[in-house]
Write an enzyme that holds these catalytic residues in place. Structure first.
Site, short mmCIF file in Angstrom:
data_model
loop_
_atom_site.label_atom_id
_atom_site.label_comp_id
_atom_site.label_asym_id
_atom_site.label_seq_id
_atom_site.Cartn_x
_atom_site.Cartn_y
_atom_site.Cartn_z
NE ARG A 124 3.73 -1.82 -6.68
CZ ARG A 124 4.46 -2.33 -7.86
NH1 ARG A 124 5.45 -2.70 -7.79
NH2 ARG A 124 3.19 -3.04 -8.57
CE LYS A 125 8.17 -9.15 -2.70
NZ LYS A 125 9.89 -9.83 -3.07
CB THR A 126 0.96 -3.03 0.84
OG1 THR A 126 1.09 -2.17 -0.62
CG2 THR A 126 2.26 -2.61 1.17
#
Length: 271
Positions: A124-126
């Site tokens: 989820r490191k977007t």
């Protein structure tokens, strides 16, 4: 399908309130050309930008295709003013997405050299507002999206365990989640991997472990439970992938696929 409001926000950010630069009369054509080799992604988003501006857009490549330097991936035609207004946003989106896809393909290839069964996944490191573009780019590169948002899976992390204990945390979330929702438990020591499986984890996340520690954790988990998936994560680079693929994990998840991918260099040429 991208919402029009998303495209509007992208264009509004770039055009501002009084765009004089692109006040060019007449009709024109344009091509999106790669200046270096890589894996194509982001054309859906680029097309959505041009189509919002009533510019005809035609893909010359598909997501996941390899493009060589000088290769055309997108052609457009329409009013010169609108083609030019959409150019930079489209180039930025396609370049970023293609960079993500290219890095993902490299990671997948590195894993395949060791074990065909290992899955490379995103996290989820977007970039806020670009998760859909980036996750689709990961898929174009041969990777897995992992969870798209918090509703797709429960992840029990160290702060949950600190508050409720390992078994208590898993029981707490199992009572509240759908039967279809998987529960993943994060552990940081090899000896905790079978404990997480015992507590009811569907997936055990081996976080911030060295390859040797990861292999030890997988061995302990397999001795105890052969059905629970093992996932390695925590600062893993493309160069690290072979060492982690050799540990026996099922999944290697990498935040760097999205937060640290180089942009693929594209040029937009009119006329």
């Amino acid at each position: 399908m991208l919402p029009e409001s998303t495209v509007e926000d992208w264009l509004r950010e770039d055009l501002g309130h009084h765009d004089v630069t692109n006040e060019v009369p007449g009709e024109t054509t344009g091509r999106l050309v790669a200046k270096e080799p890589g894996i194509v992604a982001g054309l859906d988003a680029a097309c959505a930008v041009f189509e919002y501006l009533d510019v005809r857009a035609e893909r010359a490549a598909a997501a996941g295709d390899r493009v060589e330097s000088g290769g055309t991936v997108l052609r457009v035609a329409g009013p010169a003013r609108e083609v030019l207004r959409g150019e930079r946003v489209a180039v930025n989106l396609a370049g970023h997405a293609s960079g993500v896809a290219t890095k993902t393909r490299r990671a997948v290839a590195a894993a395949r050299e060791v074990d065909d069964a290992v899955t490379i996944a995103a996290t989820r490191k977007t970039t806020p507002g670009l998760r859909g573009v980036e996750k689709r780019a990961v898929v174009a590169g041969g990777g897995d999206t992992h969870r798209l948002d918090l509703s797709h899976m429960v992840m029990v992390k160290d702060n949950h365990v600190a508050e409720m204990g390992l078994e208590g945390a898993v029981d707490h979330f199992r009572e509240r989640a759908s039967f279809a929702t998987k529960i993943e438990v994060e552990v940081e020591r090899p000896e905790d991997a079978p404990l997480a499986a015992d507590a009811g984890a569907d997936i055990v996340l081996l976080d911030n472990m060295t390859p040797d520690e990861t292999a030890e954790a997988v061995a302990k988990l397999r001795e105890h439970d052969d059905d629970t998936l093992a996932e390695a994560s925590g600062g893993i680079t493309v160069e690290d992938v072979p060492d982690y693929a050799a540990t026996g994990v099922d999944v290697i998840s990498m935040g760097s696929l999205t937060h640290s991918a180089d942009t693929l260099d594209y040029s937009f040429r009119t006329g």
